[in-house]
Design a protein around this motif. Structure first.
Motif, PDB file in Angstrom:
ATOM      1  N   ASP A  36     -11.179 -63.994  -8.537  1.00 30.07           N
ATOM      2  CA  ASP A  36     -10.553 -62.597  -7.724  1.00 30.07           C
ATOM      3  C   ASP A  36     -12.001 -61.888  -7.602  1.00 30.07           C
ATOM      4  O   ASP A  36     -12.907 -61.552  -6.846  1.00 30.07           O
ATOM      5  CB  ASP A  36      -9.369 -61.940  -7.831  1.00 30.07           C
ATOM      6  CG  ASP A  36      -9.423 -62.599  -6.463  1.00 30.07           C
ATOM      7  OD1 ASP A  36      -9.324 -63.601  -6.259  1.00 30.07           O
ATOM      8  OD2 ASP A  36      -8.195 -62.602  -6.347  1.00 30.07           O
ATOM      9  N   SER A  37     -11.968 -61.425  -9.080  1.00 35.97           N
ATOM     10  CA  SER A  37     -12.380 -60.317  -9.982  1.00 35.97           C
ATOM     11  C   SER A  37     -14.012 -61.011  -9.833  1.00 35.97           C
ATOM     12  O   SER A  37     -15.287 -60.220  -9.828  1.00 35.97           O
ATOM     13  CB  SER A  37     -12.287 -60.082 -11.367  1.00 35.97           C
ATOM     14  OG  SER A  37     -11.162 -59.343 -11.600  1.00 35.97           O
ATOM     15  N   ARG A  38     -14.560 -61.914 -10.141  1.00 33.22           N
ATOM     16  CA  ARG A  38     -15.799 -62.670 -10.759  1.00 33.22           C
ATOM     17  C   ARG A  38     -16.479 -63.156  -9.148  1.00 33.22           C
ATOM     18  O   ARG A  38     -17.600 -62.813  -8.812  1.00 33.22           O
ATOM     19  CB  ARG A  38     -15.715 -64.130 -10.755  1.00 33.22           C
ATOM     20  CG  ARG A  38     -15.803 -63.834 -12.381  1.00 33.22           C
ATOM     21  CD  ARG A  38     -15.442 -65.673 -13.796  1.00 33.22           C
ATOM     22  NE  ARG A  38     -14.701 -66.459 -12.929  1.00 33.22           N
ATOM     23  CZ  ARG A  38     -13.920 -65.900 -14.946  1.00 33.22           C
ATOM     24  NH1 ARG A  38     -13.527 -65.607 -15.064  1.00 33.22           N
ATOM     25  NH2 ARG A  38     -12.813 -67.086 -13.691  1.00 33.22           N
ATOM     26  N   PRO A  43     -24.583 -62.844  -9.218  1.00 34.54           N
ATOM     27  CA  PRO A  43     -24.987 -63.560  -7.740  1.00 34.54           C
ATOM     28  C   PRO A  43     -24.445 -64.308  -6.653  1.00 34.54           C
ATOM     29  O   PRO A  43     -22.830 -65.114  -7.200  1.00 34.54           O
ATOM     30  CB  PRO A  43     -25.622 -64.858  -8.445  1.00 34.54           C
ATOM     31  CG  PRO A  43     -26.012 -64.180 -10.213  1.00 34.54           C
ATOM     32  CD  PRO A  43     -24.945 -63.161 -10.231  1.00 34.54           C
ATOM     33  N   ILE A  44     -24.516 -64.598  -6.084  1.00 31.32           N
ATOM     34  CA  ILE A  44     -24.147 -64.950  -4.355  1.00 31.32           C
ATOM     35  C   ILE A  44     -23.281 -66.681  -5.136  1.00 31.32           C
ATOM     36  O   ILE A  44     -22.467 -67.443  -4.627  1.00 31.32           O
ATOM     37  CB  ILE A  44     -24.807 -64.716  -3.601  1.00 31.32           C
ATOM     38  CG1 ILE A  44     -25.459 -63.674  -3.016  1.00 31.32           C
ATOM     39  CG2 ILE A  44     -24.047 -66.162  -2.328  1.00 31.32           C
ATOM     40  CD1 ILE A  44     -26.059 -63.863  -1.521  1.00 31.32           C
ATOM     41  N   ILE A  45     -24.196 -67.317  -5.739  1.00 34.92           N
ATOM     42  CA  ILE A  45     -23.493 -68.854  -6.268  1.00 34.92           C
ATOM     43  C   ILE A  45     -22.397 -68.292  -6.662  1.00 34.92           C
ATOM     44  O   ILE A  45     -21.309 -69.124  -7.046  1.00 34.92           O
ATOM     45  CB  ILE A  45     -24.934 -69.996  -6.438  1.00 34.92           C
ATOM     46  CG1 ILE A  45     -24.220 -70.447  -6.392  1.00 34.92           C
ATOM     47  CG2 ILE A  45     -25.347 -68.536  -7.991  1.00 34.92           C
ATOM     48  CD1 ILE A  45     -23.237 -71.220  -5.805  1.00 34.92           C
ATOM     49  N   VAL A  46     -22.614 -67.714  -7.395  1.00 36.58           N
ATOM     50  CA  VAL A  46     -21.197 -67.288  -8.386  1.00 36.58           C
ATOM     51  C   VAL A  46     -20.194 -66.929  -8.241  1.00 36.58           C
ATOM     52  O   VAL A  46     -18.333 -67.574  -8.760  1.00 36.58           O
ATOM     53  CB  VAL A  46     -21.597 -66.790 -10.076  1.00 36.58           C
ATOM     54  CG1 VAL A  46     -20.342 -66.099 -10.354  1.00 36.58           C
ATOM     55  CG2 VAL A  46     -22.420 -67.401 -10.635  1.00 36.58           C
ATOM     56  N   LEU A  49     -18.412 -70.213  -5.735  1.00 36.36           N
ATOM     57  CA  LEU A  49     -18.011 -70.727  -6.342  1.00 36.36           C
ATOM     58  C   LEU A  49     -16.195 -70.848  -6.797  1.00 36.36           C
ATOM     59  O   LEU A  49     -15.589 -70.301  -6.785  1.00 36.36           O
ATOM     60  CB  LEU A  49     -18.656 -71.258  -8.098  1.00 36.36           C
ATOM     61  CG  LEU A  49     -19.894 -71.570  -7.711  1.00 36.36           C
ATOM     62  CD1 LEU A  49     -20.500 -71.957  -8.653  1.00 36.36           C
ATOM     63  CD2 LEU A  49     -19.440 -73.949  -6.477  1.00 36.36           C
ATOM     64  N   ALA A  50     -16.657 -69.059  -7.247  1.00 36.39           N
ATOM     65  CA  ALA A  50     -15.349 -67.743  -7.765  1.00 36.39           C
ATOM     66  C   ALA A  50     -14.389 -67.879  -6.964  1.00 36.39           C
ATOM     67  O   ALA A  50     -13.015 -68.052  -6.666  1.00 36.39           O
ATOM     68  CB  ALA A  50     -16.086 -66.987  -8.257  1.00 36.39           C
ATOM     69  N   ALA A  79      -9.282 -65.106   0.459  1.00 35.70           N
ATOM     70  CA  ALA A  79     -11.111 -66.238  -0.601  1.00 35.70           C
ATOM     71  C   ALA A  79     -11.755 -67.266   0.129  1.00 35.70           C
ATOM     72  O   ALA A  79     -12.873 -67.621  -0.147  1.00 35.70           O
ATOM     73  CB  ALA A  79     -10.080 -66.841  -1.738  1.00 35.70           C
ATOM     74  N   GLN A  80     -10.471 -67.903   0.916  1.00 36.71           N
ATOM     75  CA  GLN A  80     -11.221 -68.723   2.136  1.00 36.71           C
ATOM     76  C   GLN A  80     -12.814 -68.216   2.758  1.00 36.71           C
ATOM     77  O   GLN A  80     -13.787 -68.537   2.675  1.00 36.71           O
ATOM     78  CB  GLN A  80     -10.703 -69.638   2.496  1.00 36.71           C
ATOM     79  CG  GLN A  80      -9.384 -70.935   1.639  1.00 36.71           C
ATOM     80  CD  GLN A  80      -8.385 -71.755   2.144  1.00 36.71           C
ATOM     81  OE1 GLN A  80      -8.559 -71.946   3.321  1.00 36.71           O
ATOM     82  NE2 GLN A  80      -7.150 -71.713   2.372  1.00 36.71           N
ATOM     83  N   TRP A  81     -12.282 -66.910   3.739  1.00 39.62           N
ATOM     84  CA  TRP A  81     -12.304 -66.500   4.200  1.00 39.62           C
ATOM     85  C   TRP A  81     -13.542 -65.931   3.758  1.00 39.62           C
ATOM     86  O   TRP A  81     -15.186 -66.478   4.390  1.00 39.62           O
ATOM     87  CB  TRP A  81     -12.169 -65.551   5.174  1.00 39.62           C
ATOM     88  CG  TRP A  81     -12.172 -65.006   5.987  1.00 39.62           C
ATOM     89  CD1 TRP A  81     -13.118 -63.354   5.846  1.00 39.62           C
ATOM     90  CD2 TRP A  81     -13.202 -65.104   7.493  1.00 39.62           C
ATOM     91  NE1 TRP A  81     -13.931 -63.192   7.203  1.00 39.62           N
ATOM     92  CE2 TRP A  81     -13.237 -64.398   7.831  1.00 39.62           C
ATOM     93  CE3 TRP A  81     -13.468 -66.791   7.592  1.00 39.62           C
ATOM     94  CZ2 TRP A  81     -14.690 -64.276   9.745  1.00 39.62           C
ATOM     95  CZ3 TRP A  81     -13.739 -66.856   9.085  1.00 39.62           C
ATOM     96  CH2 TRP A  81     -14.619 -65.857   9.771  1.00 39.62           C
TER      97      TRP A  81
END
Length: 271
Positions: A36-38, A43-46, A49-50, A79-81
């Motif tokens: 959740d923190s990450r 970067p958007i890709i990180v 994935l997080a 998180a899915q949203w």
């Protein structure tokens, strides 16, 4: 020299800590909060994935930690949203797939034959599904955007499946529900829990999810496990139900219900 008693051996510094084994609940909760923190910075890709991993972790939390089921389900849907919205920024499609091959969102309970829940709780869950299905059926007949007969049928099917698991006794489902407010506000309504205005379809979905979570969080919902095998079976069974309820939350967000904590957790606290 300090003497030791006959009933206890001297503690070796650090040994207790090194021998401690995290439970699935603890391990998933730590991973979920870390991801959740990450997902909030970088970067958007990180972040994508997080948030995708966090969605899976929170579902394990919900299934393995009975006292955290509401938090786990709502956090997973959030998180899915987030993952869905971030995916659009990097020209990706978020599919909400899990490592075990099961989608993180379900619309029905096909294949599920048992749940570690009392019959009373199962009957309450069936009622919530049936009420949502009936409301969506009314709106679909009126051609309201976002309301479909498919969604209505899925809610009704889930209700029937829950009643089947409960043994088809003491059915709380009703043939007819009060639709006065529904007919007066088919497109947009005021959420009774928060006072927020949102699409009627989104309120139906979030109300269904929160009604189910309130039932699962009830003190009456006590399940005893005997051994690791029983705990593992319970978690796997609950994961199916968790994914159904998370799907209702996600659909509410997709239909316009606010996904922020101030809305969804305020609503859950008033159930």
């Amino acid at each position: 020299m300090t003497a030791t008693t006959a009933c206890s051996s001297p503690r070796i510094a650090g040994r207790a800590e090194s021998e401690y084994q995290e439970t699935d609940c603890e391990r998933s909760y730590r991973s979920a909060t870390d991801n959740d923190s990450r997902a909030q910075h970088g970067p958007i890709i990180v972040r994508y994935l997080a948030s995708s991993q966090s969605a899976q972790d929170w579902q394990t939390v919900a299934a393995a930690c009975p006292q955290r089921i509401t938090e786990g389900v709502i956090r997973s849907a959030q998180a899915q949203w987030l993952a869905n919205n971030l995916a659009q920024s990097i020209s990706q499609t978020y599919t909400a797939s899990a490592h075990d091959g099961n989608a993180l969102r379900r619309q029905r309970l096909d294949g599920l034959t048992a749940l570690p829940l009392s019959k009373a709780i199962l009957r309450k869950l069936a009622l919530a599904e049936d009420r949502a299905g009936s409301a969506l059926q009314v709106l679909a007949a009126k051609g309201v955007a976002g309301a479909t007969l498919t969604a209505s049928d899925n809610h009704h099917a889930a209700g029937s499946q829950l009643m089947s698991i409960a043994g088809n006794t003491g059915d709380l489902r009703q043939k007819e529900y009060d639709i006065t407010n529904l007919l007066a506000n088919p497109s947009t309504a005021t959420d009774q829990s928060t006072g927020l205005q949102a699409s009627t379809v989104s309120i139906i979905e979030i109300d269904c999810a929160l009604e189910e979570l309130a039932a699962l969080a009830s003190p009456d919902n006590t399940v005893s496990n005997t051994g690791a095998t029983a705990a593992s079976t319970r978690t796997n069974q609950m994961l199916v139900l968790v994914r159904l309820i998370a799907g209702h939350c996600y659909e509410a967000f997709a239909q316009g219900y606010p996904s922020a904590d101030f809305a969804v957790f305020a609503s859950s606290s008033k159930q």
